[in-house]
Design a protein around this motif. Structure first.
Motif, short mmCIF file in Angstrom:
data_model
loop_
_atom_site.label_atom_id
_atom_site.label_comp_id
_atom_site.label_asym_id
_atom_site.label_seq_id
_atom_site.Cartn_x
_atom_site.Cartn_y
_atom_site.Cartn_z
N LEU A 268 10.56 -11.55 -6.31
CA LEU A 268 10.44 -10.44 -7.25
C LEU A 268 9.17 -10.54 -8.09
CD1 LEU A 268 14.14 -9.89 -8.35
CD2 LEU A 268 12.94 -9.09 -6.31
N PRO A 269 8.84 -11.72 -8.65
CA PRO A 269 7.60 -11.81 -9.42
C PRO A 269 6.36 -11.51 -8.56
CG PRO A 269 9.01 -13.67 -9.94
CD PRO A 269 9.62 -12.95 -8.76
N ARG A 270 6.36 -11.95 -7.33
CA ARG A 270 5.22 -11.69 -6.45
C ARG A 270 5.06 -10.19 -6.20
NH1 ARG A 270 1.90 -14.13 -2.64
NH2 ARG A 270 1.47 -12.87 -0.79
N LEU A 271 6.16 -9.50 -5.91
CA LEU A 271 6.11 -8.05 -5.70
C LEU A 271 5.58 -7.36 -6.96
CD1 LEU A 271 6.75 -5.42 -4.16
CD2 LEU A 271 9.09 -5.61 -5.05
N ARG A 272 6.14 -7.70 -8.11
CA ARG A 272 5.71 -7.09 -9.38
C ARG A 272 4.23 -7.31 -9.63
NH1 ARG A 272 8.03 -10.32 -13.37
NH2 ARG A 272 6.10 -11.46 -13.09
N ASP A 273 3.76 -8.54 -9.47
CA ASP A 273 2.38 -8.88 -9.75
C ASP A 273 1.41 -8.24 -8.76
OD1 ASP A 273 3.38 -10.38 -11.84
OD2 ASP A 273 3.07 -12.31 -10.85
N ALA B 234 0.83 -1.20 0.00
CA ALA B 234 0.00 0.00 0.00
C ALA B 234 0.87 1.25 0.00
CB ALA B 234 -0.93 -0.01 1.22
N ARG B 235 1.95 1.23 0.75
CA ARG B 235 2.87 2.38 0.78
C ARG B 235 3.54 2.57 -0.58
NH1 ARG B 235 4.68 6.99 1.21
NH2 ARG B 235 6.66 7.36 2.22
N CYS B 236 3.92 1.48 -1.23
CA CYS B 236 4.50 1.55 -2.57
C CYS B 236 3.50 2.15 -3.55
CB CYS B 236 4.90 0.16 -3.07
SG CYS B 236 6.57 -0.31 -2.72
N ALA B 237 2.28 1.66 -3.52
CA ALA B 237 1.25 2.17 -4.43
C ALA B 237 1.01 3.65 -4.21
CB ALA B 237 -0.04 1.37 -4.25
N SER B 238 0.99 4.06 -2.96
CA SER B 238 0.80 5.47 -2.63
C SER B 238 1.95 6.32 -3.16
CB SER B 238 0.67 5.63 -1.11
OG SER B 238 0.61 6.98 -0.76
N ALA B 239 3.18 5.88 -2.93
CA ALA B 239 4.35 6.62 -3.40
C ALA B 239 4.42 6.65 -4.93
CB ALA B 239 5.62 6.00 -2.82
N ALA B 240 3.93 5.59 -5.57
CA ALA B 240 3.94 5.54 -7.03
C ALA B 240 3.01 6.57 -7.64
CB ALA B 240 3.55 4.14 -7.51
N LEU C 246 8.46 -2.45 -12.25
CA LEU C 246 7.22 -1.94 -12.86
C LEU C 246 7.43 -1.20 -14.17
CD1 LEU C 246 5.37 -0.58 -9.72
CD2 LEU C 246 4.84 -2.64 -11.02
N TYR C 247 8.67 -0.86 -14.51
CA TYR C 247 8.91 0.04 -15.62
C TYR C 247 8.16 -0.28 -16.92
CZ TYR C 247 10.82 2.69 -19.37
OH TYR C 247 10.92 3.49 -20.46
N GLY D 223 1.43 -4.48 -9.26
CA GLY D 223 0.78 -4.20 -10.54
C GLY D 223 -0.74 -4.27 -10.43
N ARG D 224 -1.23 -5.26 -9.68
CA ARG D 224 -2.68 -5.36 -9.46
C ARG D 224 -3.21 -4.15 -8.70
NH1 ARG D 224 -2.01 -10.64 -7.12
NH2 ARG D 224 -1.28 -11.86 -8.84
N GLN D 225 -2.49 -3.71 -7.70
CA GLN D 225 -2.94 -2.54 -6.93
C GLN D 225 -2.96 -1.29 -7.82
OE1 GLN D 225 -1.14 -1.57 -3.22
NE2 GLN D 225 -2.11 -3.28 -2.17
N LEU D 226 -1.93 -1.12 -8.62
CA LEU D 226 -1.88 0.06 -9.48
C LEU D 226 -2.91 0.02 -10.60
CD1 LEU D 226 1.99 0.51 -9.70
CD2 LEU D 226 0.36 1.87 -8.38
#
Length: 96
Positions: free
Chosen positions: A82-87, A12-18, A41-42, A90-93
């Motif tokens: 890494l794939p779990r973090l990306r996925d 949630a913090r990553c999504a907010s900062a993004a 995410l690039y 990505g779903r949150q964004l």
């Protein structure tokens, strides 16, 4: 805090900062997580990726010795994979 709750809070913090221009990481964990997420995410989310990388850069400008390799984040348990973090991020964004 249980591992799942911590993971959810960090995502949630990553999504907010993004999504927030001018965001900055609060500590080493966040800064390294933002940096890694920005790299992952690039291709799919270039704007969000740039925001995360800038947020990490703001922190690392003052603390360059705290940059860690992605493998170290996994070793420390800050990221499950890494794939779990990306996925998951990505779903949150994407709004899922």
């Amino acid at each position: 805090m249980p591992a799942r709750e911590l993971e959810f809070a960090l995502l949630a913090r990553c999504a907010s900062a993004a999504r927030e221009l001018g965001a900055s990481a609060c500590d080493q964990r966040e800064a390294n997580l933002f940096r890694l997420a920005g790299m992952l995410l690039y291709p799919r989310f270039p704007g969000e990726s740039k925001a995360l990388l800038k947020a990490a850069e703001r922190y690392f400008t003052a603390h360059p010795e705290e940059i860690l390799a992605p493998a170290e984040l996994v070793r420390k348990g800050w990221v499950v994979s890494l794939p779990r973090l990306r996925d998951m991020l990505g779903r949150q964004l994407a709004g899922h």
